[in-house]
Design an enzyme around this catalytic site. Sequence first.
Site, PDB file in Angstrom:
ATOM      1  N   ARG A  45      38.000  37.731  48.876  1.00  0.00           N
ATOM      2  CA  ARG A  45      37.800  38.845  47.726  1.00  0.00           C
ATOM      3  C   ARG A  45      36.339  39.585  48.654  1.00  0.00           C
ATOM      4  NH1 ARG A  45      42.072  42.323  47.469  1.00  0.00           N
ATOM      5  NH2 ARG A  45      41.173  43.126  45.738  1.00  0.00           N
ATOM      6  N   GLN A  75      39.051  50.986  36.439  1.00  0.00           N
ATOM      7  CA  GLN A  75      40.045  49.921  36.325  1.00  0.00           C
ATOM      8  C   GLN A  75      39.168  49.177  38.362  1.00  0.00           C
ATOM      9  OE1 GLN A  75      43.964  51.841  35.197  1.00  0.00           O
ATOM     10  NE2 GLN A  75      44.177  49.318  34.490  1.00  0.00           N
ATOM     11  N   ASN A  76      38.941  49.438  38.995  1.00  0.00           N
ATOM     12  CA  ASN A  76      38.665  48.464  39.961  1.00  0.00           C
ATOM     13  C   ASN A  76      37.141  48.496  39.800  1.00  0.00           C
ATOM     14  OD1 ASN A  76      41.188  50.059  41.427  1.00  0.00           O
ATOM     15  ND2 ASN A  76      40.151  51.774  42.058  1.00  0.00           N
ATOM     16  N   ASP A  78      35.745  46.780  42.704  1.00  0.00           N
ATOM     17  CA  ASP A  78      35.113  46.415  44.347  1.00  0.00           C
ATOM     18  C   ASP A  78      33.597  47.601  44.305  1.00  0.00           C
ATOM     19  OD1 ASP A  78      36.083  49.524  44.579  1.00  0.00           O
ATOM     20  OD2 ASP A  78      37.867  49.006  44.693  1.00  0.00           O
ATOM     21  N   HIS A  93      37.092  46.738  34.419  1.00  0.00           N
ATOM     22  CA  HIS A  93      37.723  45.456  34.428  1.00  0.00           C
ATOM     23  C   HIS A  93      36.483  44.758  35.397  1.00  0.00           C
ATOM     24  CE1 HIS A  93      41.785  46.404  34.594  1.00  0.00           C
ATOM     25  NE2 HIS A  93      41.694  47.124  33.188  1.00  0.00           N
ATOM     26  N   CYS A 122      24.541  28.037  37.958  1.00  0.00           N
ATOM     27  CA  CYS A 122      23.027  27.959  37.542  1.00  0.00           C
ATOM     28  C   CYS A 122      21.891  27.672  37.850  1.00  0.00           C
ATOM     29  CB  CYS A 122      23.364  29.001  36.036  1.00  0.00           C
ATOM     30  SG  CYS A 122      22.149  29.643  35.022  1.00  0.00           S
ATOM     31  N   ALA A 206      45.051  60.556  47.497  1.00  0.00           N
ATOM     32  CA  ALA A 206      43.868  60.570  46.728  1.00  0.00           C
ATOM     33  C   ALA A 206      42.796  61.072  47.694  1.00  0.00           C
ATOM     34  CB  ALA A 206      43.224  59.060  46.157  1.00  0.00           C
TER      35      ALA A 206
END
Length: 225
Positions: A45, A75-76, A78, A93, A122, A206
């Site tokens: 992703r 809510q995206n 990216d 999110h 880590c 959009a």
Amino acid sequence: MSAESGIATFRGQDGIWNKMKPEELANFDAFLRNPKLVWDWYKHRQEIISNTKPNPAHLAIAKLEEYYDVTVVTQNIDNLHRRAGSSKIFELHGNIERNYCIECRTFYNSPELEFRGGIPKCERCGGLIRPDVVWFGEMLPQDQFTGGEQAAALSDICFIVGTSAVVYPAAYIPFTARESGSYLVEINIEPTEISSVVNYSIYEKAGTALPVIAEVAAEIKSSQT
């Protein structure tokens, strides 16, 4: 919003969860059971998103900042709004380009991660690192949700763009705006659960509608000076 940049939606006809099982990839227990499987998915992703550009809708929203006080509540995950130039953003999110250690909460940007055996750990404590996104069963970041609600309550006009309006608590945001007297405008390619509540609906992509709105905003501001 981001579907027009080539990023698949989650609940549309070709949505991600129509193809993948969320219980296998997007919850904390699944991550602990098989962190490599989860990371293989999120690396894929992240790669898609890193090679994606903001579309005209993202750029139009950023352009509106030249004329008005604009807050993006998204809510995206990216990061395309920030890359487009928007400066005031609440990410309900999370953000797929950020990650953090589940033990000490040290944050890492995605390019900083080193994968050993397919899993990043880590540098400070050796704990597992996970994507900084909200998984199923997790609370939204309180500061982001509160900031989004406050922005909605103070808004004069609230654009609801490209959302199914069925995912709560994020779906409460437009109702907060409405209760405070904001004028609600929905922009979507099809009617949604909130269509009967808004003041005006624009059934259009959009990337087509928002650039026109930005042009009109520029003309209005120009006529006022």
